[in-house]
Design a protein around this motif. Structure first.
Motif, PDB file in Angstrom:
ATOM      1  N   ARG A 417       0.831  -1.101   0.002  1.00 30.66           N
ATOM      2  CA  ARG A 417      -0.027   0.093   0.160  1.00 30.66           C
ATOM      3  C   ARG A 417       0.928   1.328   0.016  1.00 30.66           C
ATOM      4  O   ARG A 417       0.377   2.332  -0.397  1.00 30.66           O
ATOM      5  CB  ARG A 417      -0.883  -0.060   1.159  1.00 30.66           C
ATOM      6  CG  ARG A 417      -2.051  -0.999   1.278  1.00 30.66           C
ATOM      7  CD  ARG A 417      -3.011  -0.918   2.260  1.00 30.66           C
ATOM      8  NE  ARG A 417      -4.083  -1.848   2.407  1.00 30.66           N
ATOM      9  CZ  ARG A 417      -4.927  -2.115   3.033  1.00 30.66           C
ATOM     10  NH1 ARG A 417      -5.201  -0.965   4.037  1.00 30.66           N
ATOM     11  NH2 ARG A 417      -5.815  -3.073   2.957  1.00 30.66           N
ATOM     12  N   SER A 418       2.046   1.243   0.783  1.00 32.77           N
ATOM     13  CA  SER A 418       2.996   2.467   0.668  1.00 32.77           C
ATOM     14  C   SER A 418       4.165   2.711  -0.201  1.00 32.77           C
ATOM     15  O   SER A 418       4.667   3.728  -0.161  1.00 32.77           O
ATOM     16  CB  SER A 418       3.379   2.710   1.955  1.00 32.77           C
ATOM     17  OG  SER A 418       4.083   1.497   2.422  1.00 32.77           O
ATOM     18  N   GLU A 419       4.451   1.410  -0.870  1.00 36.53           N
ATOM     19  CA  GLU A 419       5.623   1.307  -1.760  1.00 36.53           C
ATOM     20  C   GLU A 419       5.004   1.106  -3.393  1.00 36.53           C
ATOM     21  O   GLU A 419       3.934   0.395  -3.538  1.00 36.53           O
ATOM     22  CB  GLU A 419       6.395   0.622  -1.232  1.00 36.53           C
ATOM     23  CG  GLU A 419       6.955   1.127   0.188  1.00 36.53           C
ATOM     24  CD  GLU A 419       8.192   0.203   0.953  1.00 36.53           C
ATOM     25  OE1 GLU A 419       8.685   0.562   1.890  1.00 36.53           O
ATOM     26  OE2 GLU A 419       8.463  -0.918   0.292  1.00 36.53           O
ATOM     27  N   VAL A 420       5.938   1.249  -4.265  1.00 41.07           N
ATOM     28  CA  VAL A 420       5.866   0.944  -5.652  1.00 41.07           C
ATOM     29  C   VAL A 420       7.255   0.344  -5.925  1.00 41.07           C
ATOM     30  O   VAL A 420       8.301   0.827  -5.781  1.00 41.07           O
ATOM     31  CB  VAL A 420       5.183   2.065  -6.334  1.00 41.07           C
ATOM     32  CG1 VAL A 420       6.295   3.208  -6.493  1.00 41.07           C
ATOM     33  CG2 VAL A 420       5.262   1.486  -8.021  1.00 41.07           C
ATOM     34  N   GLU A 421       7.188  -0.687  -6.837  1.00 44.00           N
ATOM     35  CA  GLU A 421       8.440  -1.274  -7.262  1.00 44.00           C
ATOM     36  C   GLU A 421       8.918  -0.358  -8.753  1.00 44.00           C
ATOM     37  O   GLU A 421       8.055  -0.494  -9.570  1.00 44.00           O
ATOM     38  CB  GLU A 421       8.448  -2.747  -7.687  1.00 44.00           C
ATOM     39  CG  GLU A 421       9.551  -3.243  -8.247  1.00 44.00           C
ATOM     40  CD  GLU A 421       9.563  -4.693  -8.451  1.00 44.00           C
ATOM     41  OE1 GLU A 421      10.471  -5.379  -9.351  1.00 44.00           O
ATOM     42  OE2 GLU A 421       8.532  -5.147  -8.062  1.00 44.00           O
ATOM     43  N   ILE A 422      10.231   0.104  -8.857  1.00 38.50           N
ATOM     44  CA  ILE A 422      10.592   0.779 -10.087  1.00 38.50           C
ATOM     45  C   ILE A 422      12.041   0.300 -10.094  1.00 38.50           C
ATOM     46  O   ILE A 422      12.908   0.561  -9.150  1.00 38.50           O
ATOM     47  CB  ILE A 422      10.706   2.441  -9.926  1.00 38.50           C
ATOM     48  CG1 ILE A 422       9.076   2.901  -9.353  1.00 38.50           C
ATOM     49  CG2 ILE A 422      11.023   3.188 -10.918  1.00 38.50           C
ATOM     50  CD1 ILE A 422       9.003   4.299  -8.984  1.00 38.50           C
ATOM     51  N   HIS A 423      12.450  -0.025 -11.216  1.00 34.98           N
ATOM     52  CA  HIS A 423      13.851  -0.637 -11.823  1.00 34.98           C
ATOM     53  C   HIS A 423      14.344  -1.255 -10.645  1.00 34.98           C
ATOM     54  O   HIS A 423      15.605  -1.149 -10.113  1.00 34.98           O
ATOM     55  CB  HIS A 423      14.460   0.767 -11.881  1.00 34.98           C
ATOM     56  CG  HIS A 423      14.241   1.851 -12.797  1.00 34.98           C
ATOM     57  ND1 HIS A 423      13.890   1.472 -14.050  1.00 34.98           N
ATOM     58  CD2 HIS A 423      14.180   3.182 -12.656  1.00 34.98           C
ATOM     59  CE1 HIS A 423      13.531   2.513 -14.587  1.00 34.98           C
ATOM     60  NE2 HIS A 423      13.675   3.602 -13.849  1.00 34.98           N
ATOM     61  N   PHE A 441      11.155  12.194  -6.222  1.00 38.56           N
ATOM     62  CA  PHE A 441      11.199  12.060  -7.634  1.00 38.56           C
ATOM     63  C   PHE A 441       9.928  11.915  -8.303  1.00 38.56           C
ATOM     64  O   PHE A 441       8.993  11.347  -7.664  1.00 38.56           O
ATOM     65  CB  PHE A 441      12.065  10.622  -8.147  1.00 38.56           C
ATOM     66  CG  PHE A 441      13.437  10.687  -7.261  1.00 38.56           C
ATOM     67  CD1 PHE A 441      14.417  11.367  -8.177  1.00 38.56           C
ATOM     68  CD2 PHE A 441      13.766  10.066  -6.216  1.00 38.56           C
ATOM     69  CE1 PHE A 441      15.638  11.773  -8.075  1.00 38.56           C
ATOM     70  CE2 PHE A 441      15.103  10.593  -5.747  1.00 38.56           C
ATOM     71  CZ  PHE A 441      16.055  10.855  -6.657  1.00 38.56           C
ATOM     72  N   GLU A 442       9.687  12.411  -9.681  1.00 38.46           N
ATOM     73  CA  GLU A 442       8.403  12.184 -10.384  1.00 38.46           C
ATOM     74  C   GLU A 442       8.367  10.649 -11.038  1.00 38.46           C
ATOM     75  O   GLU A 442       9.422  10.499 -11.779  1.00 38.46           O
ATOM     76  CB  GLU A 442       8.297  13.322 -11.187  1.00 38.46           C
ATOM     77  CG  GLU A 442       7.873  14.631 -10.655  1.00 38.46           C
ATOM     78  CD  GLU A 442       7.398  15.676 -11.667  1.00 38.46           C
ATOM     79  OE1 GLU A 442       7.213  15.264 -12.829  1.00 38.46           O
ATOM     80  OE2 GLU A 442       7.292  16.833 -11.308  1.00 38.46           O
ATOM     81  N   TRP A 443       7.247   9.753 -10.887  1.00 36.66           N
ATOM     82  CA  TRP A 443       7.381   8.728 -11.562  1.00 36.66           C
ATOM     83  C   TRP A 443       5.651   8.569 -11.947  1.00 36.66           C
ATOM     84  O   TRP A 443       4.992   8.164 -11.364  1.00 36.66           O
ATOM     85  CB  TRP A 443       7.640   7.722 -10.825  1.00 36.66           C
ATOM     86  CG  TRP A 443       7.548   6.047 -11.372  1.00 36.66           C
ATOM     87  CD1 TRP A 443       6.483   5.356 -11.289  1.00 36.66           C
ATOM     88  CD2 TRP A 443       8.357   5.450 -12.384  1.00 36.66           C
ATOM     89  NE1 TRP A 443       6.669   4.140 -11.925  1.00 36.66           N
ATOM     90  CE2 TRP A 443       7.715   4.223 -12.760  1.00 36.66           C
ATOM     91  CE3 TRP A 443       9.489   5.977 -13.171  1.00 36.66           C
ATOM     92  CZ2 TRP A 443       8.518   3.612 -13.671  1.00 36.66           C
ATOM     93  CZ3 TRP A 443      10.024   5.341 -14.018  1.00 36.66           C
ATOM     94  CH2 TRP A 443       9.490   3.967 -14.462  1.00 36.66           C
ATOM     95  N   GLY A 444       5.459   9.075 -13.410  1.00 35.86           N
ATOM     96  CA  GLY A 444       4.033   9.203 -13.944  1.00 35.86           C
ATOM     97  C   GLY A 444       3.479  10.187 -12.981  1.00 35.86           C
ATOM     98  O   GLY A 444       3.637  11.140 -12.980  1.00 35.86           O
ATOM     99  N   THR A 445       2.352   9.650 -12.414  1.00 38.81           N
ATOM    100  CA  THR A 445       1.448  10.627 -11.628  1.00 38.81           C
ATOM    101  C   THR A 445       1.862  10.508 -10.243  1.00 38.81           C
ATOM    102  O   THR A 445       1.113  11.180  -9.322  1.00 38.81           O
ATOM    103  CB  THR A 445       0.084  10.117 -11.816  1.00 38.81           C
ATOM    104  OG1 THR A 445      -0.118   8.661 -11.305  1.00 38.81           O
ATOM    105  CG2 THR A 445      -0.400  10.148 -13.289  1.00 38.81           C
ATOM    106  N   LEU A 446       3.050  10.021  -9.815  1.00 38.28           N
ATOM    107  CA  LEU A 446       3.417   9.783  -8.268  1.00 38.28           C
ATOM    108  C   LEU A 446       4.730  10.397  -7.915  1.00 38.28           C
ATOM    109  O   LEU A 446       5.395  11.021  -8.827  1.00 38.28           O
ATOM    110  CB  LEU A 446       3.603   8.297  -8.103  1.00 38.28           C
ATOM    111  CG  LEU A 446       2.730   7.159  -8.170  1.00 38.28           C
ATOM    112  CD1 LEU A 446       3.260   5.925  -7.929  1.00 38.28           C
ATOM    113  CD2 LEU A 446       1.607   7.437  -7.522  1.00 38.28           C
ATOM    114  N   CYS A 447       4.980  11.123  -6.940  1.00 38.73           N
ATOM    115  CA  CYS A 447       5.928  11.603  -6.280  1.00 38.73           C
ATOM    116  C   CYS A 447       6.590  10.466  -5.256  1.00 38.73           C
ATOM    117  O   CYS A 447       6.077   9.783  -4.355  1.00 38.73           O
ATOM    118  CB  CYS A 447       5.724  12.781  -5.430  1.00 38.73           C
ATOM    119  SG  CYS A 447       5.281  14.278  -6.585  1.00 38.73           S
TER     120      CYS A 447
END
Length: 463
Positions: A417-423, A441-447
């Protein structure tokens, strides 16, 4: 419900008085900061701070202090006015000198630091406080995030949004004033503990509160962590909390260490005045010569600095305890630097006791009177001075995502719920939407910011 400068705040290119907005540079609890240029003199670039609430009286108070102050270590006030929003609300704004530089702790991590450069930067902050105190003002939120240091090591104390001056009318009905918890003085915490059930009681901030906060800032600057008590004395004892000497965590000179302990004195009268401390810090900088300021790896165990009593066998890696539990990094042109938030600051005896009382008296009206809602202001002000690498402003809108994880960054599985996987790494979702400014950092519609395993950061402030 109070409307704020939110969805329809001014856009780049719009005019506020004689100032044309260039771009948005940052935001805080009380204001949004834009980079602006004077239409009559386009070469004049300044920081325009717009209130987030209509007719915010804090701006008049901040303007009065800045207009009266005369110090190279405080931003100059250039103009002030009001912006009339499309819905008819009036929002005050201030125009100040643009001060370019790194926040104090990020500056410390961006280069090799010496005892002399640390003492000199602290002296500059003390000079700024001496000027504020001379005009009968108190900053009330001295911390590393509110100190910017340029490429020449000149420090400027910014963000007077929480400041107060003698004669100013109260703006809140809280027992204690706005501020950031770990930087609060012992006398303020004692007052809160004594009068937390007395709504009509209000703590009056003093210059000594600023000096204690400067002491916490200095300790954090030279050691990489917050001061924590060596022992856990009984709260009824007259013996003050004792902090781990900075020399056990870093190669601090005895003279600088003595000044740090002086600022952190439990007795406010022993801290002296800001002018006296500024002079003493300047002398310490001269006497330090080229003495380097480096951490002592063998002493950098999180539990030693933040938990009294017997230690477990869990040891946090040296780099993590120095940098902190989460990081914000910027990659601008050829400049790459990382700003990291520190470990969870240790609680004072008064604060620990107060929180225990809160748990036992849940729901009492005074529990909201902590002042934390006004913490973490961290506005951005910048000057035309260039940074060493490329002259790129420290703060920008939309930091590009790194293409690979930071050392020690947590790998999947990420918290759903609180994190997203990137790279191939975990990133914490922030509760703001792009543009992220200096928040992340900006990732799509997220900071997002990088996720690390380790002690949680204090969410009430940006150190």
């Amino acid at each position: 419900m109070t409307k704020t400068a939110g969805p329809r705040s001014p856009l780049p290119g719009e005019m506020l008085g004689q100032w044309k907005l260039i771009d948005r540079a940052g935001r805080g609890s009380f204001g949004v900061v834009f980079r602006a240029q004077l239409t009559a003199e386009p070469a004049t670039v300044a920081a325009l701070k717009l209130a987030r609430e209509p007719m915010d009286a804090r701006f008049e108070r901040e303007a009065k202090l800045l207009d009266s102050a005369r110090s190279p270590h405080l931003p100059r006030l250039l103009d002030k006015g009001e912006w009339l929003s499309p819905d008819g609300q009036s929002y005050p704004y201030l125009v100040m000198q643009w001060v370019e530089g790194l926040p104090l702790y990020a500056w410390r991590n961006s280069q090799g630091l010496s005892n002399a450069s640390a003492a000199r930067a602290l002296a500059h902050v003390a000079h700024a406080l001496a000027e504020l105190h001379r005009i009968r003002g108190v900053h009330r939120d001295v911390k590393g995030d509110n100190v910017l240091v340029n490429s020449e090591g000149q420090a400027v104390l910014v963000d007077l949004g929480a400041a107060w001056h003698v004669g100013a009318r109260p703006l809140t009905d809280t027992v204690i004033p706005p501020g950031t918890e770990v930087y609060r003085s012992p006398e303020l915490l004692r007052f809160r503990r004594q009068f937390r059930r007395t709504p009509e009681a209000h703590y009056i901030s003093q210059p000594a509160d600023d000096l204690y906060a400067l002491g916490v800032t200095a300790y954090r600057l030279v050691t990489g962590t917050y001061p924590g008590p060596l022992t856990n004395p009984d709260t009824s004892s007259a013996e003050p909390s004792r902090f781990l000497p900075p020399r056990e965590l870093a190669t601090v000179t005895p003279e600088l260490e003595r000044l740090i302990f002086r600022m952190l004195s439990e007795k406010s009268e022993e801290r002296g005045t800001a002018a006296e401390l500024a002079q003493a810090l300047e002398q310490a900088a001269i006497n330090s010569g080229a003495a380097p300021l480096t951490k002592r790896p063998s002493m950098m165990q999180t539990q030693k600095t933040s938990r009294p009593g017997p230690r477990s066998h869990l040891t946090v890696p040296v780099w993590l305890s120095w940098v902190g539990s989460s990081a914000i990094a910027a990659s601008l042109a050829l400049v790459v630097w990382m700003v990291a938030t520190p470990p969870q600051p240790p609680k004072t005896m008064e604060l620990a006791h107060a929180e225990e009382e809160e748990a036992q008296n849940a729901g009492a009206p005074e529990e909201r009177l902590t002042g934390l809602a006004d913490a973490g202001v961290g506005e951005v002000y910048a000057s035309t001075a260039a940074l060493p690498s490329a002259g790129v402003p420290t703060y920008a809108i939309g930091l590009p995502m790194p293409t690979k994880p930071f050392p020690g960054q947590r790998k999947p599985p990420c918290r759903p719920r609180s994190e997203v996987e990137i790279h191939g790494a975990c990133w914490v979702r922030l509760d703001i939407k792009p543009p992220c400014g200096n928040e992340g950092f900006e990732w799509g519609t997220l900071c997002v910011v990088a996720a690390f395993d380790g002690p949680k950061s204090n969410t009430s402030e940006h150190p």
